[in-house]
Design an enzyme around this catalytic site. Sequence first.
Site, PDB file in Angstrom:
ATOM      1  N   ASN A 173       0.918  -1.353  -0.071  1.00 34.02           N
ATOM      2  CA  ASN A 173      -0.053  -0.114   0.136  1.00 34.02           C
ATOM      3  C   ASN A 173       0.869   1.212   0.131  1.00 34.02           C
ATOM      4  OD1 ASN A 173      -1.805   2.009   0.293  1.00 34.02           O
ATOM      5  ND2 ASN A 173      -2.490   1.301   2.513  1.00 34.02           N
ATOM      6  N   TRP A 174       1.181   1.779  -1.225  1.00 34.97           N
ATOM      7  CA  TRP A 174       2.101   2.962  -1.286  1.00 34.97           C
ATOM      8  C   TRP A 174       1.578   4.635  -0.755  1.00 34.97           C
ATOM      9  CZ3 TRP A 174       3.788   2.167  -7.189  1.00 34.97           C
ATOM     10  CH2 TRP A 174       4.440   1.267  -7.286  1.00 34.97           C
ATOM     11  N   LYS A 175       0.118   4.131  -0.416  1.00 39.38           N
ATOM     12  CA  LYS A 175      -0.471   5.485   0.126  1.00 39.38           C
ATOM     13  C   LYS A 175      -0.252   6.678  -0.826  1.00 39.38           C
ATOM     14  CE  LYS A 175      -0.483   3.268   4.684  1.00 39.38           C
ATOM     15  NZ  LYS A 175      -0.102   3.422   6.146  1.00 39.38           N
ATOM     16  N   HIS A 220      -9.665   1.230   4.482  1.00 44.95           N
ATOM     17  CA  HIS A 220      -8.363   1.402   5.251  1.00 44.95           C
ATOM     18  C   HIS A 220      -8.623   2.417   6.408  1.00 44.95           C
ATOM     19  CE1 HIS A 220      -4.506   2.686   6.314  1.00 44.95           C
ATOM     20  NE2 HIS A 220      -4.011   1.457   5.835  1.00 44.95           N
ATOM     21  N   GLU A 255      -7.244   4.880   7.541  1.00 44.70           N
ATOM     22  CA  GLU A 255      -6.849   6.262   7.358  1.00 44.70           C
ATOM     23  C   GLU A 255      -8.229   6.769   6.692  1.00 44.70           C
ATOM     24  OE1 GLU A 255      -3.110   5.521   5.236  1.00 44.70           O
ATOM     25  OE2 GLU A 255      -2.278   5.081   7.237  1.00 44.70           O
ATOM     26  N   GLU A 268      -6.129  -5.052  10.135  1.00 50.31           N
ATOM     27  CA  GLU A 268      -4.983  -4.013  10.408  1.00 50.31           C
ATOM     28  C   GLU A 268      -5.050  -3.322  11.758  1.00 50.31           C
ATOM     29  OE1 GLU A 268      -2.860  -2.749   6.603  1.00 50.31           O
ATOM     30  OE2 GLU A 268      -4.478  -1.732   6.809  1.00 50.31           O
ATOM     31  N   GLY A 309       2.141   2.169  10.809  1.00 50.16           N
ATOM     32  CA  GLY A 309       2.900   3.127  10.977  1.00 50.16           C
ATOM     33  C   GLY A 309       3.554   3.767  12.188  1.00 50.16           C
ATOM     34  N   SER A 342       2.764  -2.291  10.260  1.00 49.61           N
ATOM     35  CA  SER A 342       4.199  -2.389  10.517  1.00 49.61           C
ATOM     36  C   SER A 342       5.136  -3.557  10.012  1.00 49.61           C
ATOM     37  CB  SER A 342       4.678  -2.141  12.029  1.00 49.61           C
ATOM     38  OG  SER A 342       4.126  -0.649  12.136  1.00 49.61           O
ATOM     39  N   GLY A 350       2.679  -1.414   4.204  1.00 54.30           N
ATOM     40  CA  GLY A 350       2.677   0.299   3.973  1.00 54.30           C
ATOM     41  C   GLY A 350       3.994   0.688   3.903  1.00 54.30           C
ATOM     42  N   GLY A 351       4.723   1.186   4.847  1.00 47.95           N
ATOM     43  CA  GLY A 351       6.146   1.783   4.726  1.00 47.95           C
ATOM     44  C   GLY A 351       6.991   0.822   4.138  1.00 47.95           C
TER      45      GLY A 351
HETATM   46  P1  PGA Z   1       2.127   0.253   7.784  1.00 43.69           P
HETATM   47  O1  PGA Z   1       1.004   0.301   6.986  1.00 43.69           O
HETATM   48  O2  PGA Z   1       3.099  -1.163   7.046  1.00 43.69           O
HETATM   49  O3  PGA Z   1       3.239   1.449   7.586  1.00 43.69           O
HETATM   50  O4  PGA Z   1       2.031   0.182   9.223  1.00 43.69           O
HETATM   51  C1  PGA Z   1       0.159  -0.475   6.775  1.00 43.69           C
HETATM   52  C2  PGA Z   1      -1.331  -0.116   6.146  1.00 43.69           C
HETATM   53  O5  PGA Z   1      -1.427   0.948   6.590  1.00 43.69           O
HETATM   54  O6  PGA Z   1      -1.800  -0.826   5.177  1.00 43.69           O
END
Ligand code: PGA
Length: 253
Positions: free
Chosen positions: A9-11, A98, A100, A170, A176, A216, A237-238
Site C-alpha cells: 500500500n503505497w498510500k 483502510h 486512514e 490491520e 505506521g 508495521s 505500508g512503509g
Molecule cells: P504500515 O501500513 O505497514 O506502514 O504500518 C500498513 C497499512 O496501513 O496498510
Amino acid sequence: MRKKIVAGNWKMNKTLQEANTLASEVLAMVNDEVKGDVKVIFCTPFPYLQSVKTIVGNNNRISVAAQNCSEHESGAYTGETSAAMLKSMDIPYVILGHSERRQYFGEDGKLLAKKVDVALKNGLAPIFCCGEVLEIREKGTHEQLVKQQVEESLFHLSADDLKKVVVAYEPVWAIGTGKTATAQQAQEMHAVIRKHIAGKYGQPTADEITILYGGSVNAANAKELFANPDVDGGLVGGASLKSREFTEIVKSI
Ligand code: PGA
C-alpha cells in the site's frame, strides 16, 4: 486452497518517476527470486495506475490495485474515482475501508458496504480493511469491534461474492507506528474473523477467504507473522516503498 497475497500500500507517496522505478525494481526482483505461489499487488495512487500497470505488463504474479473508489456509479462528484473507471482500466483490486479512510475521511461501515457493492458489481475484488484503535484493544473489546466491522460491510453479500473479497486485519495501533502485533495476536484475530465468517457462511466458504495482516510488517517480522495458519499474507505500508525490503517480505511467505 486460498490465495497467498502480499500487497504493498503505497498510500500518498512517490512521484511518478519514483513509482515507476519502484515497480520496475520489484518486478525484476520478484521475477528472479520468488518461486512460491504468491500474488503480489501494488496499491498505487490513482494517477500512477496506468503507468505501473504498463510496467507490470502481463506478469501473472503481479497485479495493480487502487486504494479507494467512490460509492457512486458516476456523475457530479468532483475529484472522485468510480469503480467503473477502474474496471475500464482492467484494475482487478481496490482497497476499501483502510483505517486512514475511516479516520480522516469519515468512512463508516454503511458507506463501506456500498463501496463493496459497487466494486463487486464492476468486477473488482475489494481488499476490505478492518481493525481496532488502541483504546478498544486496551478495553478488551477488539474482537467484538472487528466482528462488527466485518458484519456491517460484508455480511449482506452472497457466499459467491464474499469469496471474491480479501480481508485485511490491520490493528490501527500497529499502522505506521513500528509497533507490530505479535504473531500470536495476529493469529488470534485472524482466527476470530474466519470463525465469524464460518458462523454465517459455513466453514468451506470461510476457508477460502484470504485474510491479510497489516501494521508495521517488515522484512524482519514477516516470516513469523506469515507462518500462522490463518495469516495468508500481508498488507504492507512503509516497507513497501523500498524495493529490496518489500521483495524480502514477499519471499517470507
Ligand atoms: P504500515 O501500513 O505497514 O506502514 O504500518 C500498513 C497499512 O496501513 O496498510
